[in-house]
Structure formats: C-alpha cells, structure tokens
Design a protein around this motif. Sequence first.
Motif, PDB file in Angstrom:
ATOM      1  N   ALA A 104      19.654   6.114  45.534  1.00 29.69           N
ATOM      2  CA  ALA A 104      20.522   4.962  45.249  1.00 29.69           C
ATOM      3  C   ALA A 104      21.972   5.272  45.597  1.00 29.69           C
ATOM      4  CB  ALA A 104      20.396   4.554  43.783  1.00 29.69           C
ATOM      5  N   THR A 105      22.431   6.469  45.259  1.00 35.37           N
ATOM      6  CA  THR A 105      23.812   6.853  45.566  1.00 35.37           C
ATOM      7  C   THR A 105      24.000   7.025  47.065  1.00 35.37           C
ATOM      8  OG1 THR A 105      23.996   7.945  43.423  1.00 35.37           O
ATOM      9  CG2 THR A 105      25.627   8.530  45.080  1.00 35.37           C
ATOM     10  N   LEU A 106      23.069   7.688  47.720  1.00 40.99           N
ATOM     11  CA  LEU A 106      23.182   7.859  49.168  1.00 40.99           C
ATOM     12  C   LEU A 106      23.131   6.518  49.890  1.00 40.99           C
ATOM     13  CD1 LEU A 106      20.949  11.038  49.647  1.00 40.99           C
ATOM     14  CD2 LEU A 106      23.449  10.905  49.621  1.00 40.99           C
ATOM     15  N   ASP A 107      22.288   5.606  49.418  1.00 42.31           N
ATOM     16  CA  ASP A 107      22.238   4.257  50.006  1.00 42.31           C
ATOM     17  C   ASP A 107      23.594   3.572  49.876  1.00 42.31           C
ATOM     18  OD1 ASP A 107      19.578   4.555  50.680  1.00 42.31           O
ATOM     19  OD2 ASP A 107      18.825   3.344  49.003  1.00 42.31           O
ATOM     20  N   ALA A 108      24.226   3.729  48.702  1.00 36.03           N
ATOM     21  CA  ALA A 108      25.516   3.073  48.464  1.00 36.03           C
ATOM     22  C   ALA A 108      26.615   3.661  49.333  1.00 36.03           C
ATOM     23  CB  ALA A 108      25.896   3.178  46.994  1.00 36.03           C
ATOM     24  N   LEU A 109      26.505   4.925  49.688  1.00 40.33           N
ATOM     25  CA  LEU A 109      27.529   5.550  50.516  1.00 40.33           C
ATOM     26  C   LEU A 109      27.309   5.298  52.000  1.00 40.33           C
ATOM     27  CD1 LEU A 109      27.991   8.939  48.658  1.00 40.33           C
ATOM     28  CD2 LEU A 109      29.545   6.984  48.669  1.00 40.33           C
ATOM     29  N   ASP A 110      26.083   4.968  52.381  1.00 42.00           N
ATOM     30  CA  ASP A 110      25.814   4.683  53.788  1.00 42.00           C
ATOM     31  C   ASP A 110      26.533   3.401  54.188  1.00 42.00           C
ATOM     32  OD1 ASP A 110      24.237   6.853  54.231  1.00 42.00           O
ATOM     33  OD2 ASP A 110      22.333   5.791  54.073  1.00 42.00           O
ATOM     34  N   GLY A 111      27.054   3.398  55.347  1.00 42.74           N
ATOM     35  CA  GLY A 111      27.708   2.200  55.863  1.00 42.74           C
ATOM     36  C   GLY A 111      28.105   2.453  57.301  1.00 42.74           C
ATOM     37  N   GLU A 112      28.107   1.416  58.082  1.00 39.62           N
ATOM     38  CA  GLU A 112      28.501   1.553  59.474  1.00 39.62           C
ATOM     39  C   GLU A 112      29.998   1.784  59.551  1.00 39.62           C
ATOM     40  OE1 GLU A 112      26.368   1.595  62.078  1.00 39.62           O
ATOM     41  OE2 GLU A 112      24.770   1.452  60.596  1.00 39.62           O
ATOM     42  N   GLY A 113      30.418   2.620  60.482  1.00 36.92           N
ATOM     43  CA  GLY A 113      31.832   2.872  60.695  1.00 36.92           C
ATOM     44  C   GLY A 113      32.385   3.940  59.764  1.00 36.92           C
ATOM     45  N   GLU A 114      33.699   4.053  59.758  1.00 40.89           N
ATOM     46  CA  GLU A 114      34.385   5.038  58.930  1.00 40.89           C
ATOM     47  C   GLU A 114      34.864   4.368  57.653  1.00 40.89           C
ATOM     48  OE1 GLU A 114      36.873   7.870  60.521  1.00 40.89           O
ATOM     49  OE2 GLU A 114      35.923   7.893  62.488  1.00 40.89           O
ATOM     50  N   SER A 115      34.730   5.085  56.531  1.00 45.60           N
ATOM     51  CA  SER A 115      35.093   4.518  55.233  1.00 45.60           C
ATOM     52  C   SER A 115      36.162   5.347  54.550  1.00 45.60           C
ATOM     53  CB  SER A 115      33.873   4.454  54.318  1.00 45.60           C
ATOM     54  OG  SER A 115      32.906   3.578  54.842  1.00 45.60           O
ATOM     55  N   MET A 116      37.072   4.650  53.873  1.00 45.56           N
ATOM     56  CA  MET A 116      38.039   5.262  52.966  1.00 45.56           C
ATOM     57  C   MET A 116      37.765   4.664  51.593  1.00 45.56           C
ATOM     58  SD  MET A 116      41.630   5.370  55.087  1.00 45.56           S
ATOM     59  CE  MET A 116      41.869   3.635  54.844  1.00 45.56           C
ATOM     60  N   TYR A 117      37.787   5.507  50.568  1.00 46.52           N
ATOM     61  CA  TYR A 117      37.462   5.073  49.217  1.00 46.52           C
ATOM     62  C   TYR A 117      38.708   5.106  48.348  1.00 46.52           C
ATOM     63  CZ  TYR A 117      32.710   5.796  50.825  1.00 46.52           C
ATOM     64  OH  TYR A 117      31.537   5.718  51.529  1.00 46.52           O
ATOM     65  N   ASP A 142      15.438  23.717  46.223  1.00 46.03           N
ATOM     66  CA  ASP A 142      15.087  23.966  47.619  1.00 46.03           C
ATOM     67  C   ASP A 142      16.352  23.895  48.472  1.00 46.03           C
ATOM     68  OD1 ASP A 142      14.145  24.009  50.200  1.00 46.03           O
ATOM     69  OD2 ASP A 142      12.672  22.427  49.911  1.00 46.03           O
ATOM     70  N   PRO A 143      16.728  24.983  49.159  1.00 45.65           N
ATOM     71  CA  PRO A 143      17.981  24.974  49.925  1.00 45.65           C
ATOM     72  C   PRO A 143      17.933  24.054  51.149  1.00 45.65           C
ATOM     73  CG  PRO A 143      16.775  27.012  50.322  1.00 45.65           C
ATOM     74  CD  PRO A 143      16.041  26.269  49.226  1.00 45.65           C
ATOM     75  N   TYR A 144      16.751  23.655  51.569  1.00 45.27           N
ATOM     76  CA  TYR A 144      16.631  22.807  52.753  1.00 45.27           C
ATOM     77  C   TYR A 144      16.539  21.316  52.423  1.00 45.27           C
ATOM     78  CZ  TYR A 144      15.923  27.224  55.068  1.00 45.27           C
ATOM     79  OH  TYR A 144      16.092  28.495  55.529  1.00 45.27           O
ATOM     80  N   GLU A 145      16.455  20.985  51.133  1.00 50.77           N
ATOM     81  CA  GLU A 145      16.316  19.585  50.731  1.00 50.77           C
ATOM     82  C   GLU A 145      17.448  18.699  51.263  1.00 50.77           C
ATOM     83  OE1 GLU A 145      14.600  16.190  49.177  1.00 50.77           O
ATOM     84  OE2 GLU A 145      13.734  18.168  49.499  1.00 50.77           O
ATOM     85  N   PRO A 146      18.734  19.120  51.155  1.00 56.46           N
ATOM     86  CA  PRO A 146      19.800  18.251  51.704  1.00 56.46           C
ATOM     87  C   PRO A 146      19.663  18.021  53.204  1.00 56.46           C
ATOM     88  CG  PRO A 146      20.722  19.893  50.225  1.00 56.46           C
ATOM     89  CD  PRO A 146      19.282  20.264  50.430  1.00 56.46           C
ATOM     90  N   LEU A 147      19.280  19.053  53.938  1.00 55.11           N
ATOM     91  CA  LEU A 147      19.113  18.911  55.385  1.00 55.11           C
ATOM     92  C   LEU A 147      17.965  17.967  55.715  1.00 55.11           C
ATOM     93  CD1 LEU A 147      20.082  19.849  58.162  1.00 55.11           C
ATOM     94  CD2 LEU A 147      18.454  21.737  58.000  1.00 55.11           C
ATOM     95  N   LEU A 148      16.848  18.106  54.994  1.00 56.73           N
ATOM     96  CA  LEU A 148      15.712  17.209  55.209  1.00 56.73           C
ATOM     97  C   LEU A 148      16.078  15.771  54.884  1.00 56.73           C
ATOM     98  CD1 LEU A 148      12.837  19.444  53.793  1.00 56.73           C
ATOM     99  CD2 LEU A 148      13.322  18.926  56.197  1.00 56.73           C
ATOM    100  N   ARG A 149      16.810  15.548  53.773  1.00 58.99           N
ATOM    101  CA  ARG A 149      17.257  14.190  53.419  1.00 58.99           C
ATOM    102  C   ARG A 149      18.101  13.586  54.524  1.00 58.99           C
ATOM    103  NH1 ARG A 149      16.978  12.311  47.892  1.00 58.99           N
ATOM    104  NH2 ARG A 149      14.987  13.258  47.480  1.00 58.99           N
ATOM    105  N   MET A 150      19.039  14.415  55.055  1.00 58.72           N
ATOM    106  CA  MET A 150      19.919  13.916  56.106  1.00 58.72           C
ATOM    107  C   MET A 150      19.096  13.454  57.309  1.00 58.72           C
ATOM    108  SD  MET A 150      22.995  15.820  58.162  1.00 58.72           S
ATOM    109  CE  MET A 150      21.908  16.887  59.102  1.00 58.72           C
ATOM    110  N   TYR A 151      18.124  14.257  57.729  1.00 60.09           N
ATOM    111  CA  TYR A 151      17.289  13.872  58.873  1.00 60.09           C
ATOM    112  C   TYR A 151      16.418  12.661  58.558  1.00 60.09           C
ATOM    113  CZ  TYR A 151      18.605  18.018  61.520  1.00 60.09           C
ATOM    114  OH  TYR A 151      19.303  18.958  62.216  1.00 60.09           O
ATOM    115  N   GLU A 152      15.874  12.576  57.340  1.00 60.75           N
ATOM    116  CA  GLU A 152      15.056  11.425  56.949  1.00 60.75           C
ATOM    117  C   GLU A 152      15.856  10.131  56.995  1.00 60.75           C
ATOM    118  OE1 GLU A 152      12.099  13.675  53.753  1.00 60.75           O
ATOM    119  OE2 GLU A 152      13.742  12.448  53.032  1.00 60.75           O
ATOM    120  N   ARG A 153      17.166  10.228  56.733  1.00 61.70           N
ATOM    121  CA  ARG A 153      18.026   9.050  56.703  1.00 61.70           C
ATOM    122  C   ARG A 153      18.646   8.769  58.071  1.00 61.70           C
ATOM    123  NH1 ARG A 153      18.945   7.474  51.597  1.00 61.70           N
ATOM    124  NH2 ARG A 153      20.914   6.472  52.074  1.00 61.70           N
ATOM    125  N   GLY A 154      18.183   9.472  59.111  1.00 60.08           N
ATOM    126  CA  GLY A 154      18.669   9.205  60.464  1.00 60.08           C
ATOM    127  C   GLY A 154      19.902   9.987  60.852  1.00 60.08           C
ATOM    128  N   GLY A 155      20.278  10.995  60.065  1.00 62.71           N
ATOM    129  CA  GLY A 155      21.475  11.777  60.348  1.00 62.71           C
ATOM    130  C   GLY A 155      21.237  12.846  61.395  1.00 62.71           C
TER     131      GLY A 155
END
Length: 142
Positions: A51-64, A3-16
């Motif tokens: 699980a991966t998206l949860d791990a990448l979420d974080g307040e502020g700007e991140s450098m890995y 589904d080409p809209y799945e990433p966009l829907l995920r982003m909105y579901e996660r508050g993006g």
Amino acid sequence: MPDPYEPLLRMYERGGGFYLQEYLDLNGVMIPLRNVESNASTTPFVTLSPATLDALDGEGESMYFAKISNGYPRHSPRGIVRRRVDDDQTHDEAFTRNLRWEPTEYLKLYDLGHNDIDHVQITEIEAATFIETLTEKLAGTS
C-alpha cells in the motif's frame, strides 16, 4: 533475519530497474556511490508495504511536502502533498483519508498568499512514514 534480497525482488516485481555509473540510478532515484561508513549512516528505506509503495509510485519526478502548524511538527504533520512533474506537466496532489493521492490547489494557493498553513519539503522516506502511519491508523492496526 529478514531476506536481504526482498527489496530487490520487490523493485523488479514492480517494474523497476537500475543503472550504475557515478550514481546508482533506480529509475529516477539517484544514490551516490560512497564508502561503507557513509552508506551505513544513511537512513534506510525500510517499508515494503504494498500500500505504501503503491502510494509512492507515480509517473515523473515528485517532491513531497509536510503541512505543518502548531501541534503538527514535521515528524507528525497535518498532511502531506506532492508536486509531480511528468512530461512538462505539473500535478499537485494531497494524500487523503481515502488513502490515495487526489488533486489539490494547496501549493498554488500558498504561492498566491493563502499561507495560513505552512509546509516544508520532506524526503520520500518521511512521506512513506506518514503514508504508512495513516494507513495503519485508518485500518485500526496501530
């Protein structure tokens, strides 16, 4: 076909959200507007694993950063750490076998000369790949 809209829907579901100006700003991730050919050659962010998206979420700007050494190259590091800056406060965290970010002194100690394990800065996509691989390995699904 996915589904080409799945990433966009995920982003909105996660508050993006997003803003469109000279860049596509996905609330902190800036993507330059380019032509079709250059966009097609860009490495895609392919994971939608919660699980991966949860791990990448974080307040502020991140450098890995990937911790590398003999036998542990950039694409298969010993581990990853991130430096997160939020409200002018710096938080250094390592992604652990507990499948979460935990405080670490690694980057501060490295700057003080305790550099027996080296590191390189990596992209968010590379961090996501490490997190997903470790999660699958520890869950026994890889």
